[in-house]
Design an enzyme around this catalytic site. Structure first.
Site, PDB file in Angstrom:
ATOM      1  N   TYR A 277     -10.904  48.645  38.715  1.00  0.00           N
ATOM      2  CA  TYR A 277     -12.336  48.769  38.462  1.00  0.00           C
ATOM      3  C   TYR A 277     -13.163  48.416  39.693  1.00  0.00           C
ATOM      4  CZ  TYR A 277     -11.388  49.174  33.434  1.00  0.00           C
ATOM      5  OH  TYR A 277     -10.949  49.579  32.201  1.00  0.00           O
TER       6      TYR A 277
ATOM      7  N   LYS B 258       2.931  47.228  34.640  1.00  0.00           N
ATOM      8  CA  LYS B 258       3.755  48.431  34.752  1.00  0.00           C
ATOM      9  C   LYS B 258       4.545  48.384  36.057  1.00  0.00           C
ATOM     10  CE  LYS B 258       3.856  52.001  32.818  1.00  0.00           C
ATOM     11  NZ  LYS B 258       4.935  52.545  31.944  1.00  0.00           N
TER      12      LYS B 258
ATOM     13  N   ASP C 268       2.825  49.570  28.318  1.00  0.00           N
ATOM     14  CA  ASP C 268       2.873  50.608  27.289  1.00  0.00           C
ATOM     15  C   ASP C 268       3.733  50.151  26.104  1.00  0.00           C
ATOM     16  OD1 ASP C 268       5.069  50.707  28.999  1.00  0.00           O
ATOM     17  OD2 ASP C 268       5.265  52.878  28.941  1.00  0.00           O
TER      18      ASP C 268
ATOM     19  N   ASP D 115      -8.289  45.719  29.336  1.00  0.00           N
ATOM     20  CA  ASP D 115      -9.370  46.446  28.680  1.00  0.00           C
ATOM     21  C   ASP D 115      -8.820  47.254  27.508  1.00  0.00           C
ATOM     22  OD1 ASP D 115     -11.840  47.510  28.132  1.00  0.00           O
ATOM     23  OD2 ASP D 115     -12.023  48.640  29.991  1.00  0.00           O
TER      24      ASP D 115
ATOM     25  N   ASP E 122      -8.732  46.195  23.119  1.00  0.00           N
ATOM     26  CA  ASP E 122      -9.350  47.067  22.111  1.00  0.00           C
ATOM     27  C   ASP E 122      -8.340  47.427  21.017  1.00  0.00           C
ATOM     28  OD1 ASP E 122     -11.827  47.045  23.239  1.00  0.00           O
ATOM     29  OD2 ASP E 122     -11.875  49.154  23.798  1.00  0.00           O
TER      30      ASP E 122
END
Length: 370
Positions: free
Chosen positions: A142, A193, A226, A250, A254
């Protein structure tokens, strides 16, 4: 009486409506509990753009830097879709996080017993759920540079974002996760990852080294992000504290939020490093939900996430642990009584307005503190 400086930034959409319910709690605490809150207000997001042509003014940034804590509402909406990228509503929140050096975002995912049936998962999977996601907030993709779209000149364009992490950034966020785990069930799951990203390899190495150096008493496991998302919806109660980078944090927070039944239920805290002289952290508290412009001004918003964010503020910024506990109990009691805003109501169930829900929580909090 101690003075506690709060800056309120209601923002856009349903942000001002939810903030109104917190104002009532602050007023009661000042009058009935002699809490000593001093309130300033400012504009952020689209409302700031409309007034100042920027997503947050320099004056309001000065207020934020001087406050003991910032209470934030929500930003954005279709009205500002066409504004320049650098002054888009979300840029105000990003600047607050960056300038206040709020590197640690704490997002609890708690399933209140009264709402277990509202989750999209089977009730037995989520009843009693209590996860804390610790997200690194000021680094990663970001904020990494270069960040740009390039015209290649042959009818093609190239979009570039850059994922960057330094050792110290991973050390300090993992340290926060381990410290918090010690106050909970003493387990941290680190997600990245590393199988496809060099930054993930470094993340894994640094978290492992930090654990070995200072936190061997805490259980540590590593999981690919994942796979972590899959496990969150398969068996969420296996997790206690999850720590991850900005992007994965992020997304996964959620996912975890919706396990509880509604984004309207969940608070968050963004914390900086302790000041070297005072030990005080800069901090910003906000609900997880967005600005929900489709229901703004209709009295339909659920104020519980904003109220619960204020409870986190009491706990982490002002060490008012007893008051935070009582406010969280008041929320649970009101839900147990059957009151529901539209977002958490079962089909055909009667609903209450934003104001009615806020008033009910205030009344119960007043009762518990009397």
């Amino acid at each position: 009486m101690a003075t506690r400086k709060l800056l309120l930034l209601p923002g856009d959409g349903i942000g001002p409506e939810a903030m109104d319910e917190v104002r009532k709690l602050i007023a009661f605490m000042n009058e009935g509990l002699m809490a000593g809150f001093e309130i300033e207000e400012g504009l952020v997001g689209g409302s700031a753009y409309d007034c100042h042509g920027q997503s947050i003014s320099e004056e309001d940034m000065r207020k934020a830097m001087a406050a003991d804590a910032v209470l934030f509402g929500a930003v954005g909406g279709p009205k500002w879709d066409g504004v320049p990228y650098e002054v888009r509503p979300e840029a105000g929140l990003l600047r607050l996080r960056k300038d206040m050096e709020l590197f640690a975002n704490l997002r609890p995912a708690i399933c209140y017993p009264a709402l277990a049936a509202a989750s999209s998962l089977k009730q037995e999977l989520v009843e009693g759920l209590d996860i804390l996601i610790v997200r690194e907030l000021t680094g990663g993709v970001y904020f990494g540079e270069p960040k740009e779209n390039i015209d290649l000149g042959n009818g093609q364009k190239r979009g570039i974002d850059t994922q960057i992490y330094d050792t110290y950034e991973i050390e300090r966020i993992s340290g926060v996760a381990f410290e918090l785990a010690r106050t909970r069930s003493n387990k941290v799951t680190s997600m990245e990852k590393r199988n496809v990203m060099k930054s993930g390899v470094l993340w894994n190495e640094v978290v492992t080294a930090t654990h070995a150096a200072k936190y061997k008493d805490v259980e540590l496991e590593h999981m690919l992000a994942d796979a972590g998302g899959m496990q969150l919806v398969r068996a969420p109660k296996q997790f206690d504290v999850i720590v991850c980078d900005n992007l994965f944090g992020d997304m996964l927070s959620d996912v975890a939020a919706m396990l509880t039944g509604s984004l309207g239920m969940l608070p968050s805290a963004s914390l900086g490093a302790p000041d070297e002289k005072t030990g005080v952290r800069k901090a910003l508290y906000e609900p997880v939900h967005g600005s929900a412009p489709d229901i703004a001004g209709k009295g339909l918003a659920n104020p519980i996430a904003k109220i619960a964010s204020f409870a986190m503020c009491l706990r982490y910024s002002f060490n008012m642990v007893e008051e935070a506990d009582l406010l969280e109990t008041a929320i649970a009691d009101v839900l147990d009584s059957g009151l529901r805003t539209a977002d958490i109501a079962a089909p055909g169930q009667a609903t209450v307005s934003t104001t009615q829900m806020g008033d009910a929580v205030l009344a119960q909090f007043r009762k518990l503190t009397s």
